[in-house]
Design a protein around this motif. Structure first.
Motif, PDB file in Angstrom:
ATOM      1  N   ALA A   1       1.148  -1.087  -0.150  1.00  0.00           N
ATOM      2  CA  ALA A   1      -0.153   0.316   0.323  1.00  0.00           C
ATOM      3  C   ALA A   1       0.792   1.547   0.273  1.00  0.00           C
ATOM      4  CB  ALA A   1      -0.932   0.013   1.173  1.00  0.00           C
ATOM      5  N   GLY A   2       0.804   2.546  -0.789  1.00  0.00           N
ATOM      6  CA  GLY A   2       1.349   3.729  -0.799  1.00  0.00           C
ATOM      7  C   GLY A   2       2.926   3.239  -2.143  1.00  0.00           C
ATOM      8  N   ALA A   3       2.878   2.834  -2.102  1.00  0.00           N
ATOM      9  CA  ALA A   3       3.735   1.866  -4.091  1.00  0.00           C
ATOM     10  C   ALA A   3       4.060   3.273  -4.611  1.00  0.00           C
ATOM     11  CB  ALA A   3       3.794   0.483  -4.096  1.00  0.00           C
ATOM     12  N   SER A   4       1.979   3.932  -5.222  1.00  0.00           N
ATOM     13  CA  SER A   4       2.143   4.770  -6.024  1.00  0.00           C
ATOM     14  C   SER A   4       2.547   5.721  -5.246  1.00  0.00           C
ATOM     15  CB  SER A   4       0.556   5.422  -6.422  1.00  0.00           C
ATOM     16  OG  SER A   4      -0.128   5.494  -4.711  1.00  0.00           O
TER      17      SER A   4
END
Lengths: 419, 419
Positions: free
Chosen positions: B297-300
């Motif tokens: 989560a939050g890789a973007s």
């Protein structure tokens, strides 16, 4: 011949590590016709390990993994020595293996490494060329015990070595397994369709298992190869099965690696049969569909490539999505996935292209597009079809990605099979 | 409070399915301070199940999964009825849930579906909104038994419902877990470095576990939150640990999803801290590095995108690899990965790009380039570094892909941490 798999490690009991060792070992034993009666996972406490080792006396073979590291919480070796009423001695060959391994990594031996060379005096050593913990094969009464490290890539080749010894010393009856893939039929409907066939099968000594994974069901027939003609009998039942299933029968006896996606394997095989090529444009699945496909050996015959367009910029620059589309409809929209699928099909020059854009969460959802909203577009030759999936905002990021992968692959399969 | 996890299913014992349910359940129980003492996997035979249920009497809680399908090999419900000395009755609410579920899928109820509405007369029903098998919560003597379906996405929300009931009826002591990530130190060197610290920790009632995954080691401290100041005590030890580890300390207490790659999580976090963006050009890993990163989560915030260039054509057309390069050196070469990394960095406009091309096998190897040969190129700003990995032709496709993913991520991490 019956076996117990005993995995030792607190990390398994608190769920930080998934027990892939157990399934790998089970598969190897199964191939040899050794029946795994039970898998037990216990913690790094001496009494738990001793109790499980004692239980192992009920079986012919006990495969133990874990607890062989150089640290204080690793007590398998000492516990085995107590259980076997044996002592630990330094093994020169093991010591030399460890030295060489460390040298190849540019490291010197320390005290803890040296302790790794201790093995039970009565054991047969299973050498470890990929780590410092040796394996051991021992016997107590009628039961063979094999102790291996818990690190999967060290354990696997050592297990094979150990099983060669087991096989060479015993003659085992082989089990024949045949697996058939059924797509697009719910389990209960399938069971009703097969009722008569299944009854005859069971009476004939063939065991049937249903292995469902959403709407792909693997049917597995298992039978001891005790008599001549077993294979022929199974093949006759298989032919009947294919007739009953019709188009729902989508493949058989595909070799399965432990972490490959069975649906991806069916998709690759059907594409290969039909000589069709495929490409992907993935946003929220982030390469997971491509990864599932490329884990299948031979995927290169049908899969040309994919674009993971995780940012809007890449959707525009690489796939040719219009700035206005993103501005007016957003990246998670019918319009965007349609431009993505046209873009990637054009870029990759394939027969079939699939695009995916959605909100995997846990953040990023809105009232109109909650977490779990996923748009996909499928282009076959010149025709485009677009679908909205709502996987539910109550689900985890992991589940939403997995659902998108499954549904994307299932959609491709349905269309190429004309469901 | 002590628990047993009991997974029922032949598919687990022959290794066709990896037991992710056990790790998921273990993690949930752990968060509630319920100690999982053992995980047992048994087959779909009544005597095996009865024996394991009886063993469960040693614990406060037994979570059972599997064997609730509508087919003949699913016998958990009948066996539970026998064990509990109870009978099966049709539950109207369950029947209506099944009807609604089937209706939402455009299907009518059949006889087998109807049998799914049978539950133990004395049980508390755990409703299943995603499948036809209801869950049940029962008590025998002092032990609570919870029976759930084996399909993971059905089981998970039902487990949460069941555990709410368990929690509301009991008051449990909480366990505090803190996990620290150590990179680039072998386990034995780490253990020597920590010896004094670890001794004091243990005397203070804090348990330490080493959870190694190649050269990333997670150190987990666990302690019952029985007294005031437990958290502060743990934090003090953590500060000492960070001082001992220096640059090898790479993160702490990152929430982990069951199938996320811990190294990918560390990479994403460190990139985020350093405000660096990354892109990938993957050939033999086929999207697996992108998939590992995007599962976080939050890789973007850091990952812009990737190209899966599985065919030579795509390496040329999308990444700009020269035809001559492929002709003279082949796709698995220093020259090719360097052109790939330049191509993807230019296309994605990022700070860091990684390219991978290799032979994952099982076929495609040659004498000069055996299976397991993998070239990678890493470009940070304007500087390119290129490496050859030989993972060994004796390994499986799965292992070679996994090794390439690990080594690629580890290389990125080393460079951004200036190791």
């Amino acid at each position: 011949m019956k076996a117990l798999i005993l995995n030792i490690g607190d990390e398994l009991l608190i769920g930080q590590v998934v027990n892939t060792n157990a399934s790998y070992i089970a598969k190897q034993l199964n191939l040899l016709g050794i029946e795994v009666k039970e898998i037990r996972v216990v913690n790094d406490e001496q009494s738990s390990i001793l109790n499980a080792l004692e239980e192992g006396q009920k079986y012919n073979l006990v495969i133990i993994t874990g607890g062989l590291g150089p640290t204080k919480d690793d007590i398998t070796k000492h516990t085995l020595a107590e259980f076997m009423d044996d002592t630990l001695i330094e093994d020169k060959m093991v010591l030399s293996d460890i030295e060489q391994l460390l040298a190849s990594r540019g490291r010197a031996m320390n005290e803890l490494n040296k302790q790794q060379a201790l093995v039970l005096s009565q054991c047969k050593v299973i050498r470890n060329f990929l780590g410092t913990a040796p394996g051991m094969l021992m016997k107590k009464n009628q039961t063979v015990y094999i102790s291996l490290p818990g690190v999967p890539f060290e354990m696997k080749p050592m297990l094979n070595e150990a099983l060669k010894i087991v096989v060479s010393e015993l003659s085992l009856p082989a089990i024949l397994h045949k697996t058939y893939f059924v797509f697009g039929l719910p389990e209960s409907e399938l069971a009703l369709k097969l009722e008569d066939w299944e009854n005859r099968l069971t009476k004939d000594g063939i065991k049937l298992a249903y292995l469902p994974n959403r709407n792909l069901i693997r049917l597995r027939m298992s039978v001891y190869q005790s008599e001549e003609g077993t294979l022929k009998k199974v093949q006759t039942y298989a032919e009947e099965l294919k007739n009953i299933l019709g188009k729902h029968f989508v493949g058989e006896d595909l070799f399965e690696q432990s972490d490959e996606n069975p649906l991806a394997r069916v998709v690759v095989n059907v594409l290969k049969e039909k000589k069709l090529s495929i490409a992907l444009a993935e946003s929220c699945t982030g390469g997971s569909i491509a990864a599932a496909i490329t884990k299948i050996a031979g995927a290169s015959d049908v899969f040309k490539g994919g674009v993971v367009s995780y940012s809007n910029e890449i959707k525009q620059r690489v796939l040719g999505v219009q700035e206005n589309t993103l501005k007016n409809y957003g990246a998670v929209s019918k319009e965007c996935v349609e431009e993505m699928v046209r873009g990637v099909k054009n870029l990759m020059q394939v027969d079939i292209a699939l695009s995916v854009s959605g909100i995997a969460g846990p953040t990023g959802g809105t009232a109109n597009k909650p977490v779990g909203t996923v748009w996909m577009s499928l282009m076959i030759n010149d025709s485009i079809e677009t679908k909205l999936f709502q996987f539910g905002e109550q689900y985890s990021r992991e589940y939403i990605i997995e659902s998108a992968v499954f549904n994307g692959l299932a959609w491709v399969l349905k269309r190429i099979l004309n469901f």
